[in-house]
Design a protein around this motif. Sequence first.
Motif, PDB file in Angstrom:
ATOM      1  N   MET A 131      53.030   2.786  36.604  1.00  0.00           N
ATOM      2  CA  MET A 131      53.119   2.135  38.048  1.00  0.00           C
ATOM      3  C   MET A 131      54.233   2.569  39.187  1.00  0.00           C
ATOM      4  O   MET A 131      54.284   2.091  40.097  1.00  0.00           O
ATOM      5  CB  MET A 131      53.016   0.662  37.945  1.00  0.00           C
ATOM      6  CG  MET A 131      51.773   0.304  37.023  1.00  0.00           C
ATOM      7  SD  MET A 131      50.149   0.928  37.650  1.00  0.00           S
ATOM      8  CE  MET A 131      49.236   0.818  36.205  1.00  0.00           C
TER       9      MET A 131
ATOM     10  N   TRP B 158      50.530   1.211  47.341  1.00  0.00           N
ATOM     11  CA  TRP B 158      49.949   1.679  45.962  1.00  0.00           C
ATOM     12  C   TRP B 158      49.034   2.638  46.491  1.00  0.00           C
ATOM     13  O   TRP B 158      48.170   2.501  47.240  1.00  0.00           O
ATOM     14  CB  TRP B 158      49.645   0.652  45.111  1.00  0.00           C
ATOM     15  CG  TRP B 158      50.598  -0.102  44.432  1.00  0.00           C
ATOM     16  CD1 TRP B 158      51.381   0.054  43.285  1.00  0.00           C
ATOM     17  CD2 TRP B 158      51.235  -1.276  45.019  1.00  0.00           C
ATOM     18  NE1 TRP B 158      52.217  -0.849  43.107  1.00  0.00           N
ATOM     19  CE2 TRP B 158      52.279  -1.634  44.259  1.00  0.00           C
ATOM     20  CE3 TRP B 158      50.938  -1.936  46.181  1.00  0.00           C
ATOM     21  CZ2 TRP B 158      52.863  -2.898  44.447  1.00  0.00           C
ATOM     22  CZ3 TRP B 158      51.776  -2.971  46.621  1.00  0.00           C
ATOM     23  CH2 TRP B 158      52.621  -3.488  45.620  1.00  0.00           C
TER      24      TRP B 158
ATOM     25  N   LYS C  36      46.018  -5.567  42.512  1.00  0.00           N
ATOM     26  CA  LYS C  36      47.467  -5.623  42.621  1.00  0.00           C
ATOM     27  C   LYS C  36      48.069  -6.122  43.807  1.00  0.00           C
ATOM     28  O   LYS C  36      49.134  -6.757  43.787  1.00  0.00           O
ATOM     29  CB  LYS C  36      47.879  -4.283  42.709  1.00  0.00           C
ATOM     30  CG  LYS C  36      49.023  -3.521  42.428  1.00  0.00           C
ATOM     31  CD  LYS C  36      49.724  -3.657  41.163  1.00  0.00           C
ATOM     32  CE  LYS C  36      51.125  -2.976  40.821  1.00  0.00           C
ATOM     33  NZ  LYS C  36      51.609  -3.110  39.479  1.00  0.00           N
TER      34      LYS C  36
ATOM     35  N   ARG D 229      53.056   3.525  42.551  1.00  0.00           N
ATOM     36  CA  ARG D 229      53.935   3.020  43.995  1.00  0.00           C
ATOM     37  C   ARG D 229      54.490   4.046  44.941  1.00  0.00           C
ATOM     38  O   ARG D 229      54.741   5.013  44.366  1.00  0.00           O
ATOM     39  CB  ARG D 229      55.027   2.233  43.335  1.00  0.00           C
ATOM     40  CG  ARG D 229      55.866   1.418  44.263  1.00  0.00           C
ATOM     41  CD  ARG D 229      55.262   0.367  44.977  1.00  0.00           C
ATOM     42  NE  ARG D 229      56.089  -0.367  46.009  1.00  0.00           N
ATOM     43  CZ  ARG D 229      56.785  -1.379  45.778  1.00  0.00           C
ATOM     44  NH1 ARG D 229      56.763  -1.997  44.464  1.00  0.00           N
ATOM     45  NH2 ARG D 229      57.453  -1.998  46.713  1.00  0.00           N
TER      46      ARG D 229
END
Length: 878
Positions: free
Chosen positions: A6, A58, A434, A70
Amino acid sequence: MPEPTMQRAPRPDVIVAASRPRSRPFAYAVIGLLSVVVAVSIVLGVVGPDPDPSASVWLTSADGAHRLDRQPDVRLLPSTGPATGQGVLRVEPDRRFQVMEGVGAALTDSSTYLIDTRLSPPERRRLMRSLFDRDAGAGLSFLRQPIGASDFSRTAVTYDDVPAGQRDPRLRRFSVARDEEHVLPLLRQARALNPELRVMATPWTAPAWMRTGDTLSGSSGGPLRPEDTAAFAAYLAAYARAYADGGVPVDLISPLNEPLAPPGNHPAMPMTAQQEAAVIAALGPALRAAGLSTRIAVSDQNWDFGSYALQVLSDPAAAPWIAGIASHCYGGDPSAQAVLRGQAPTLAQYVTECSSGSWSKGFGDSLRWSAQNMVIGATRNGAATVAYWNVALDETGGPKLGGCPSCRGLVTIDRRSGKVTYSPEYYALGQLAKVTEPGAVRVDTASPGPGGLQNVAFVNPDGSRALVAYNPGTVPAAVTVDDGRVSFAARVPPGAMASFSWPGRRLAAASAASGVPTAPRPVPGHPGPGGALAGAQNRVRVMPLGDSLVDGFVTSGGWRTQLWHRLVQNDGEPVVFVGSQRGGPPDLGDQREEGHPGWRLDALQRQAAAWVGSARPDVVLLMAGTNDINEGASAQQAAARLDALLGTILAARPGVAVLVSTLVPMHNGHDATWAAFNAAIPGVVAARRAAGADVSVVDLSSMVGPEHYVDGLHPDQAGYNALGDAWYAAVRPVVHRLRDAAAAASGPRMSASTVAVSACCTDTAPALAADGLPGTRWTSGYPQEPGMWLQADLRAPTPVSGVDLDAGPSVGDQPRGYVVRVSVDGTTWRTVATRGDDGPRAAVSFPPVTARYVRVQLTVAVSDHWWSVADLTVHTAP
């Protein structure tokens, strides 16, 4: 495919932020500008004294090179201003729709078996973090759990299996112990990783002994025996109680998965709408008797089976217990939710199952389908949940007991190597989960926006803003996102999903003393700012607020239902109930905080501002504290909390009328303390009235005698009748006062050539097109045809120069061709504008003209869509 990372290295060419200075004078200018931006941001209250206020980003790309990665933060700048600018995508926090409850899938028996037995403990922990941890992974927040076996189980079992030929109507053999092997431990771990996780439960079948064919197989098991309706309801309630006791509360339950699906050779059971209604009528009381606030969803099948849900809702014994309608993605499309919302506007919409599989194409095409239909399509059409099917399956699409031959899970776990592969659906759900939390409110944006960017926006409970966007085009989409206070520039690659999160204020102020201003309460019919005439409120919005007793749903004849029938059906009063268990503040029975006597008032104090601010009631019916005394609070403590709660409500909705009820003694040993609290309530109310608040007392202390309690907590039907009488006598004068004030105010009176009325609901009146409230609408009731019209009577000749039309969330319900006509006397008409398809929101300007009547009239037939108007605004000329 490796585990998703991520925090990959950002690529500045993908999401564009502010450019870098190239010379010293330019650098000085940028530094000065940034200083101003930071100062403005602090003044606006959007961010704290952060030297670099920004939005987080994101990205998942069509080629899979980026997978929920990210990106560089995007600098926040001041708003571009109210004028519509090219390339500006406006997020409108004041235009609010449904509350999100979660994003996720199902930890089926097959999924939990694979996760538990094919992964090492470190691999298992890594996968669970990738699924449920918002920082380390996707942050899934919703799980729909099968009650017993489904087609994705290793064995066909229920929680009350007995030998063939035997029965267990008292559920003496009921047990969820087998779930302690794999299912419950992983559910508890998921809740630990995401404390906001919500759980829904759905059976595929009743135990075999309850079915006419004495087997679990859909093809031969037959339907539920009518005489076992109550036993099946008790079985479902026992499951919810057992899971709550096991540390996994069940927030939502549906009576059966896909009741109209063709029977197969796996655990499944057919059920007619009449049978489902009978189960719900028994299940609601069974859940309450078990001490649960679990809500009930109806249907739980494909989008194109909406008529089934409406049939169940037409049953008066079942309807009061139904909180929402659940849908699957395998037939129809998300717009069906908007149609259902028009028929049942007070019910939540849930998307509870969808699956990809061998039929799915490549990564980019699967990402596109999920983005357009589930993440954006479903939520823009009102979905409070977005859920896929299995969390995990193996490389063969199993283990399974039949059913789908080639489905895939959010992740695939290879049985031999233990390798975990993440699907495009995992990343699509992650793009939504998210940046949103349960409790987030969807707010308005134009979709598609500039550059064809499809999108959906939310405001989270903490006030942070979220935008999820998908670019279906073949070139990058460059936009400026503007929420009215701050803006930022972004560029989304073709075929990619991007999610943005940036700080902002909560939608409702916690209190007047918090420093956060609250919007003044609008006067019904008063001309709005900028010379716009919005319609009169037209309806009195009544909000019950408190525990299960005040909500009035503990029996199908609860006082709230009685009150609605007497005010609306019998008296014809313009009343609508908002913020009840059917779409608003839930029963607070499970909001207990250990160590805090008087926890009901504490829970209300924390939540009331958001609930009242969102529902925008004219009247609040407040009964808070029935169990405070049971929990040990003194009368003085309870009175102080009541005063604080009143302050919160009045700050969130200035000018609202609040009716505070005294406690109803339950004759179980606490009457003396309750009497002391009741004696203190008038003093609390008097102090608020002295400060100018519209607050009064409803005395219920002698309404229900000890002979009318069925369980020491809830009255019998005669007791509820008495409560209904008392509330009716108190509410009716307030409704009359507010109704008369609205009628006397200036503002348009609305009428239309058609008024849609169904057996389900009548909440589609023309007045709803001009009440200034998000989520309400007028709808034609049948397909568009030339000559169909909606009209505003301004009450007196007025200079006008334009109209705004907003179809709201009803996708496709805008007119394809229409004229705007005006008249002074209602007889002689003049056409001032002719338009084609302007999309869901249209601003029509014309040279100033004096008119009393402004009519929008269709010129084109549309066979597959009704005409809906959520908001009509008439602009006055200077």
